[in-house]
Design an enzyme around this catalytic site. Structure first.
Site, PDB file in Angstrom:
ATOM      1  N   LYS A 180       0.650  -1.310  -0.085  1.00  0.00           N
ATOM      2  CA  LYS A 180      -0.059  -0.360   0.326  1.00  0.00           C
ATOM      3  C   LYS A 180       1.119   1.465  -0.072  1.00  0.00           C
ATOM      4  CE  LYS A 180      -2.735   0.041   3.539  1.00  0.00           C
ATOM      5  NZ  LYS A 180      -3.687  -0.421   5.122  1.00  0.00           N
ATOM      6  N   LYS A 231       2.638   1.996   2.654  1.00  0.00           N
ATOM      7  CA  LYS A 231       2.348   2.901   3.804  1.00  0.00           C
ATOM      8  C   LYS A 231       3.285   2.751   4.320  1.00  0.00           C
ATOM      9  CE  LYS A 231      -2.398   4.731   4.565  1.00  0.00           C
ATOM     10  NZ  LYS A 231      -3.415   4.850   5.922  1.00  0.00           N
TER      11      LYS A 231
HETATM   12  N1  C2G Z   1     -10.824   7.425   9.175  1.00  0.00           N
HETATM   13  C1  C2G Z   1     -11.532   8.239   9.201  1.00  0.00           C
HETATM   14  N2  C2G Z   1     -10.975   9.520   8.944  1.00  0.00           N
HETATM   15  C2  C2G Z   1      -9.968   9.785   9.306  1.00  0.00           C
HETATM   16  C3  C2G Z   1      -9.466   8.902   8.649  1.00  0.00           C
HETATM   17  C4  C2G Z   1      -9.394   7.808   8.739  1.00  0.00           C
HETATM   18  O1  C2G Z   1     -12.416   7.918   8.514  1.00  0.00           O
HETATM   19  N3  C2G Z   1      -9.694  11.283   9.727  1.00  0.00           N
HETATM   20  C5  C2G Z   1     -10.829   6.135   8.044  1.00  0.00           C
HETATM   21  C6  C2G Z   1     -10.310   5.512   7.048  1.00  0.00           C
HETATM   22  O2  C2G Z   1     -11.610   6.124   6.016  1.00  0.00           O
HETATM   23  C7  C2G Z   1     -10.517   3.876   7.063  1.00  0.00           C
HETATM   24  C8  C2G Z   1      -9.741   3.563   8.594  1.00  0.00           C
HETATM   25  O3  C2G Z   1     -10.171   4.780   9.303  1.00  0.00           O
HETATM   26  O4  C2G Z   1     -12.069   3.723   7.194  1.00  0.00           O
HETATM   27  C9  C2G Z   1      -8.613   3.673   8.745  1.00  0.00           C
HETATM   28  O5  C2G Z   1      -8.233   4.171   8.232  1.00  0.00           O
HETATM   29  P1  C2G Z   1      -6.234   3.749   7.290  1.00  0.00           P
HETATM   30  O6  C2G Z   1      -5.432   3.159   8.556  1.00  0.00           O
HETATM   31  O7  C2G Z   1      -5.610   5.300   6.408  1.00  0.00           O
HETATM   32  O8  C2G Z   1      -6.431   2.469   6.140  1.00  0.00           O
HETATM   33  P2  C2G Z   1      -6.646   2.963   4.651  1.00  0.00           P
HETATM   34  O9  C2G Z   1      -5.170   2.578   4.746  1.00  0.00           O
HETATM   35  O10 C2G Z   1      -6.985   3.173   3.832  1.00  0.00           O
HETATM   36  O11 C2G Z   1      -6.100   0.962   4.402  1.00  0.00           O
HETATM   37  O12 C2G Z   1      -8.466  -2.712   1.993  1.00  0.00           O
HETATM   38  C10 C2G Z   1      -8.762  -1.561   2.318  1.00  0.00           C
HETATM   39  C11 C2G Z   1      -7.961  -0.841   2.915  1.00  0.00           C
HETATM   40  O13 C2G Z   1      -6.532  -1.780   4.133  1.00  0.00           O
HETATM   41  C12 C2G Z   1      -7.595   0.813   3.389  1.00  0.00           C
END
Ligand code: C2G
Length: 132
Positions: free
Chosen positions: A44, A46
């Site tokens: 990803k 990340k």
């Molecule tokens: N999120 C949110 N508000 C934020 C930050 C994050 O609602 N201010 C939500 C994201 O939309 C996501 C969840 O929290 O639904 C987890 O965020 P991340 O850890 O950044 O997830 P991500 O890297 O987007 O991974 O297969 C899907 C991926 O693994 C998603």
């Protein structure tokens, strides 16, 4: 029992994550969270500060979370929905539309992201403080 699933890295856990997990749990009775492994994070592009094991331990301590499983690939969601008898798939709306293929297997809900916080923002703010 209505089962909900959501996916993410959940690094440097913050109130935006908690808002998501709280609303996801409110949609059902049991919340499964699939946390990206360190290897999948590389896919990803990340890099998480906390390891998978520590992010898993943190998520398991949250009252809204009933079960934590690893997310190893983009392709496991249909199998996860089937294997865990999931009724509702939930993601923040930065992913809106990206997982609509799951509509053949469960309800798909995109929840509004929490404005004003993100793991990236935390890192940037801390970096600028350190530099300043
Ligand atoms: N999120 C949110 N508000 C934020 C930050 C994050 O609602 N201010 C939500 C994201 O939309 C996501 C969840 O929290 O639904 C987890 O965020 P991340 O850890 O950044 O997830 P991500 O890297 O987007 O991974 O297969 C899907 C991926 O693994 C998603």
């Amino acid at each position: 029992m209505k089962k909900v699933i959501t996916y993410g890295t959940f690094d440097l856990l913050h109130w935006g994550h908690i808002n998501l997990l709280k609303r996801a749990k409110e949609l059902g009775d049991y919340l499964v969270v699939a946390i990206s492994t360190d290897t999948f994070n590389e896919i990803k592009n990340k890099k998480s500060y906390h390891s998978y094991e520590n992010r898993k331990m943190i998520l398991e301590s949250i009252r809204y979370v009933d079960e934590v499983i690893p997310e190893n690939s983009w392709d496991q969601k249909i199998k996860d929905v089937k294997d865990h008898n999931i009724d509702i798939f939930v993601m923040g709306d930065d992913w809106k539309g990206k997982f609509d293929f799951l509509k053949d297997h469960c309800q798909v809900i995109y929840l509004p992201r929490t404005i004003g916080i993100s793991t990236t923002k935390i890192k940037q703010d801390l970096f600028s403080v350190k530099k300043g």
